[in-house]
Write a protein that holds these residues in place. Structure first.
Motif, mmCIF file in Angstrom:
data_model
loop_
_atom_site.group_PDB
_atom_site.id
_atom_site.type_symbol
_atom_site.label_atom_id
_atom_site.label_comp_id
_atom_site.label_asym_id
_atom_site.label_seq_id
_atom_site.Cartn_x
_atom_site.Cartn_y
_atom_site.Cartn_z
ATOM 1 N N VAL A 131 -6.724 33.405 -18.396
ATOM 2 C CA VAL A 131 -8.071 32.892 -18.135
ATOM 3 C C VAL A 131 -8.778 32.810 -19.480
ATOM 4 C CG1 VAL A 131 -10.201 33.177 -16.804
ATOM 5 C CG2 VAL A 131 -8.046 34.078 -15.912
ATOM 6 N N PRO A 132 -8.503 31.786 -20.260
ATOM 7 C CA PRO A 132 -9.045 31.729 -21.630
ATOM 8 C C PRO A 132 -10.561 31.597 -21.646
ATOM 9 C CG PRO A 132 -7.996 29.651 -21.043
ATOM 10 C CD PRO A 132 -7.676 30.613 -19.938
ATOM 11 N N LEU A 133 -11.194 32.493 -22.402
ATOM 12 C CA LEU A 133 -12.635 32.441 -22.602
ATOM 13 C C LEU A 133 -12.899 32.444 -24.097
ATOM 14 C CD1 LEU A 133 -14.390 34.884 -20.095
ATOM 15 C CD2 LEU A 133 -14.474 32.397 -20.118
ATOM 16 N N GLU A 134 -13.688 31.524 -24.548
ATOM 17 C CA GLU A 134 -14.034 31.486 -25.959
ATOM 18 C C GLU A 134 -15.337 30.733 -26.127
ATOM 19 O OE1 GLU A 134 -11.357 27.570 -27.155
ATOM 20 O OE2 GLU A 134 -10.710 29.562 -27.802
ATOM 21 N N GLY A 135 -15.956 30.911 -27.268
ATOM 22 C CA GLY A 135 -17.171 30.176 -27.566
ATOM 23 C C GLY A 135 -18.438 30.975 -27.315
ATOM 24 N N LEU A 136 -19.525 30.441 -27.842
ATOM 25 C CA LEU A 136 -20.818 31.110 -27.807
ATOM 26 C C LEU A 136 -21.320 31.352 -26.392
ATOM 27 C CD1 LEU A 136 -23.431 32.106 -29.173
ATOM 28 C CD2 LEU A 136 -24.180 29.719 -29.266
ATOM 29 N N VAL A 137 -21.247 30.323 -25.543
ATOM 30 C CA VAL A 137 -21.778 30.453 -24.179
ATOM 31 C C VAL A 137 -21.043 31.552 -23.429
ATOM 32 C CG1 VAL A 137 -22.082 29.297 -21.963
ATOM 33 C CG2 VAL A 137 -22.549 28.052 -24.082
ATOM 34 N N ALA A 138 -19.722 31.586 -23.557
ATOM 35 C CA ALA A 138 -18.932 32.614 -22.874
ATOM 36 C C ALA A 138 -19.320 34.006 -23.348
ATOM 37 C CB ALA A 138 -17.446 32.370 -23.103
ATOM 38 N N GLN A 139 -19.508 34.172 -24.653
ATOM 39 C CA GLN A 139 -19.889 35.476 -25.190
ATOM 40 C C GLN A 139 -21.209 35.957 -24.598
ATOM 41 O OE1 GLN A 139 -19.947 34.607 -29.377
ATOM 42 N NE2 GLN A 139 -17.772 35.052 -29.668
ATOM 43 N N ILE A 140 -22.197 35.064 -24.556
ATOM 44 C CA ILE A 140 -23.513 35.453 -24.056
ATOM 45 C C ILE A 140 -23.468 35.731 -22.554
ATOM 46 C CG2 ILE A 140 -25.888 34.650 -23.700
ATOM 47 C CD1 ILE A 140 -25.691 33.184 -26.355
ATOM 48 N N VAL A 141 -22.722 34.927 -21.807
ATOM 49 C CA VAL A 141 -22.620 35.135 -20.359
ATOM 50 C C VAL A 141 -21.943 36.473 -20.056
ATOM 51 C CG1 VAL A 141 -21.515 34.324 -18.237
ATOM 52 C CG2 VAL A 141 -22.688 32.698 -19.734
ATOM 53 N N VAL A 142 -20.840 36.753 -20.750
ATOM 54 C CA VAL A 142 -20.135 38.023 -20.519
ATOM 55 C C VAL A 142 -21.038 39.198 -20.897
ATOM 56 C CG1 VAL A 142 -18.170 39.442 -21.210
ATOM 57 C CG2 VAL A 142 -17.846 37.002 -20.797
ATOM 58 N N ALA A 143 -21.778 39.087 -22.006
ATOM 59 C CA ALA A 143 -22.700 40.152 -22.411
ATOM 60 C C ALA A 143 -23.765 40.376 -21.346
ATOM 61 C CB ALA A 143 -23.355 39.809 -23.744
ATOM 62 N N ALA A 144 -24.310 39.301 -20.789
ATOM 63 C CA ALA A 144 -25.350 39.431 -19.762
ATOM 64 C C ALA A 144 -24.804 40.065 -18.492
ATOM 65 C CB ALA A 144 -25.941 38.048 -19.450
ATOM 66 N N VAL A 145 -23.590 39.672 -18.098
ATOM 67 C CA VAL A 145 -22.998 40.236 -16.884
ATOM 68 C C VAL A 145 -22.713 41.721 -17.053
ATOM 69 C CG1 VAL A 145 -20.962 40.206 -15.388
ATOM 70 C CG2 VAL A 145 -22.029 38.047 -16.086
ATOM 71 N N LEU A 146 -22.073 42.080 -18.174
ATOM 72 C CA LEU A 146 -21.746 43.492 -18.411
ATOM 73 C C LEU A 146 -23.009 44.329 -18.588
ATOM 74 C CD1 LEU A 146 -18.712 43.110 -20.863
ATOM 75 C CD2 LEU A 146 -18.648 43.711 -18.443
ATOM 76 N N GLY A 147 -23.992 43.788 -19.326
ATOM 77 C CA GLY A 147 -25.250 44.511 -19.503
ATOM 78 C C GLY A 147 -25.972 44.704 -18.184
ATOM 79 N N GLY A 148 -25.955 43.669 -17.339
ATOM 80 C CA GLY A 148 -26.590 43.786 -16.032
ATOM 81 C C GLY A 148 -25.937 44.845 -15.162
ATOM 82 N N LEU A 149 -24.600 44.906 -15.205
ATOM 83 C CA LEU A 149 -23.892 45.943 -14.444
ATOM 84 C C LEU A 149 -24.243 47.335 -14.950
ATOM 85 C CD1 LEU A 149 -20.333 44.362 -14.064
ATOM 86 C CD2 LEU A 149 -21.955 44.852 -12.222
ATOM 87 N N ALA A 150 -24.331 47.478 -16.272
ATOM 88 C CA ALA A 150 -24.674 48.782 -16.843
ATOM 89 C C ALA A 150 -26.055 49.233 -16.383
ATOM 90 C CB ALA A 150 -24.621 48.718 -18.373
ATOM 91 N N VAL A 151 -27.022 48.333 -16.404
ATOM 92 C CA VAL A 151 -28.372 48.677 -15.952
ATOM 93 C C VAL A 151 -28.366 49.015 -14.467
ATOM 94 C CG1 VAL A 151 -30.705 47.791 -15.610
ATOM 95 C CG2 VAL A 151 -29.498 47.316 -17.743
ATOM 96 N N PHE A 152 -27.617 48.255 -13.680
ATOM 97 C CA PHE A 152 -27.529 48.530 -12.233
ATOM 98 C C PHE A 152 -27.025 49.944 -11.976
ATOM 99 C CE2 PHE A 152 -24.678 48.783 -8.543
ATOM 100 C CZ PHE A 152 -25.592 48.581 -7.515
ATOM 101 N N PHE A 153 -25.939 50.332 -12.649
ATOM 102 C CA PHE A 153 -25.372 51.660 -12.418
ATOM 103 C C PHE A 153 -26.338 52.764 -12.844
ATOM 104 C CE2 PHE A 153 -21.065 49.511 -12.703
ATOM 105 C CZ PHE A 153 -20.790 49.664 -11.354
#
Length: 474
Positions: A131-153
């Motif tokens: 599942v290749p992920l690369e580029g600026l948009v992917a980096q920011i989206v993954v950061a937002a998803v992981l950060g959101g999960l961290a805040v949720f927990f």
């Protein structure tokens, strides 16, 4: 005033919900040893060479000295404000404020940096499984998803966040230790590498330069002390969590450093992913690498969650005291967690790597740069709390001959590591990071001076709330 205009009473932090295992989990999750092993040994090798294990050993000794200093408070007082409250007992409002703000800076940077590490290894893992992920948009989206999960927990509850982090970290440690054991078996007689103990070829200045990253590998080891109001039997459980986590992780780091140097030799310093290279070297099947990197990504995620818990509780206490906006000094009605502080700090944690990505900095560079910045915050907080401990113990009239030695080791070690990382002047951006930290710290002290002048009642109360005292002890 009508009843409807009266603000509801704050629910406060949930009491007595964290057992010894969960406190240990918080400490281990904040350290995130798997993530440290994955990239730190290679970075230390660039300066320390085959003395990489020695950088980790000396860092372990310094951290244990810091832990022993913290122990003097933790076995007598339980607090939600972590070292912030402890420092107030020994050094008053100024010491508490300095410790609190530098600890928040350290926790915040470690969380933001680790988020970037989790982004990097998550994208690598997905790419390896097709599942290749690369580029600026992917980096920011993954950061937002992981950060959101961290805040949720963290908002959902301290127990669930500690358990999730601990399970992820245990799985990751298990995978990495298995890899190292198999590596030593693969090397056979060559697993014994006496050149690593020939210190005549090792520069002590190089070992010292590596110690800042080695100390970085321990930062947050005392995070269980922020759970004093939520812990069961905190006066025994918290000191044990602090000391055993530091000692256990130190042994793991030394073992990991030795094994990586024995396997890769001088190639370690040039390796972008040493664990992957070792897996290939010893002939692990192709499916092992995605599992290995998923474990590292999980470890980095765990160290996003754990520092956020500490930040939330320090800001909660500061909010109750008026040091920061009072609205941060309230907890969620249902979950009894400092949700406002967690939401704001969590959003900022996501913003930091996103801004770096936008200007073209890769995730691993963000990890190293921001981590280094945060380490200076922890080093100041640890040095101040060590000094505060000896003042506190003397005030109690308790005889403790080991404590002065621990304080000298802790403060002297931190001072020397700081000095060795500014003289000689390192390459950019490490040449400006200490001074950027000093600038930020100076700005926070301007706020303290403002409070002292305009709101002296706030300064007087700094570090005095949310603390329980063990009966019969000073």
């Amino acid at each position: 005033m009508t009843a409807t205009s009266t603000p509801p009473a704050d629910a406060g932090l949930r009491r007595g919900v964290m057992g010894s295992t969960e406190l240990f989990a918080q400490a281990i999750a904040n350290i995130a040893p798997s993530a440290v092993i994955a990239f730190t040994a290679a970075a230390i090798y660039l300066s320390a060479g085959k003395g990489t294990w020695l950088s980790f050993l000396l860092a372990t000794i310094i951290i244990l000295a810091v832990g022993y200093s913290i122990l003097q408070f933790a076995k007598r007082r339980a607090s939600a404000g972590s070292l912030y409250n402890y420092a107030a007992i020994g050094l008053g409002p100024v010491g508490a404020y300095v410790t609190g703000v530098t600890l928040v800076i350290g926790c915040f940077c470690i969380a933001a940096a680790s988020l970037s590490g989790s982004v990097s290894y998550t994208m690598l893992t997905l790419t390896q499984i097709g599942v290749p992920l690369e580029g600026l948009v992917a980096q920011i989206v993954v950061a937002a998803v992981l950060g959101g999960l961290a805040v949720f927990f963290t908002i959902r509850g301290i127990r669930i966040s500690a358990r999730v982090s601990f399970v992820l970290e245990l799985l990751s440690i298990g995978i990495i230790v298995l890899l190292f054991v198999l590596t030593l078996g693969y090397l056979g007689p060559a697993a014994w590498d006496p050149s690593q103990f020939d210190l005549s070829q090792t520069s002590f200045s190089g070992v010292a330069a590596g110690m800042v990253l080695a100390i970085l590998g321990f930062v947050g080891f005392s995070s269980a002390d922020a759970l004093g109001r939520e812990a069961k039997n905190p006066f025994r459980a918290i000191p044990r969590a602090i000391m055993w986590s530091a000692l256990g992780v130190g042994v793991l780091y030394i073992f990991g450093a030795y094994t990586q140097v024995a396997a890769l030799g001088d190639g370690l310093g040039a390796s972008a992913s040493p664990l992957d290279e070792i897996a290939v070297l010893i002939g692990m099947p192709s499916w092992f690498n995605p599992i290995l990197n998923a474990g590292v990504a999980a470890s980095f995620f765990a160290v996003v969650v754990a520092p956020l818990n500490v930040i939330g509780r320090i800001l909660y206490v500061m909010g109750k005291e008026g040091v920061v906006d009072g609205r941060l000094g309230r907890t969620h009605d249902r979950f009894q967690t400092p949700h406002r502080a967690l939401l704001i700090s969590g959003a900022a944690v996501v913003l930091v790597p996103a801004v770096f990505y936008l200007v073209g900095v890769d995730p691993i560079s963000v990890l190293v740069w921001v981590n280094t910045f945060g380490t200076y915050g922890y080093m100041v907080a640890y040095a101040v709390i060590a000094i505060a401990s000896i003042v506190y113990v003397r005030r109690l009239g308790v005889t403790n001959r080991l404590l002065p030695v621990a304080v000298i080791v802790a403060v002297g070690g931190m001072a020397y590591v700081f000095w060795s990382n500014i003289v000689p002047v390192p390459a950019f951006p490490f040449n400006i990071i200490p001074w950027l930290f000093a600038l930020l710290f100076g700005l926070t002290m301007v706020w303290y001076l403002y409070l002292a002048r305009r709101r002296p009642e706030v300064v007087k109360a700094i570090g005095t709330t949310e603390t329980d005292l063990l009966e019969g002890v000073g």
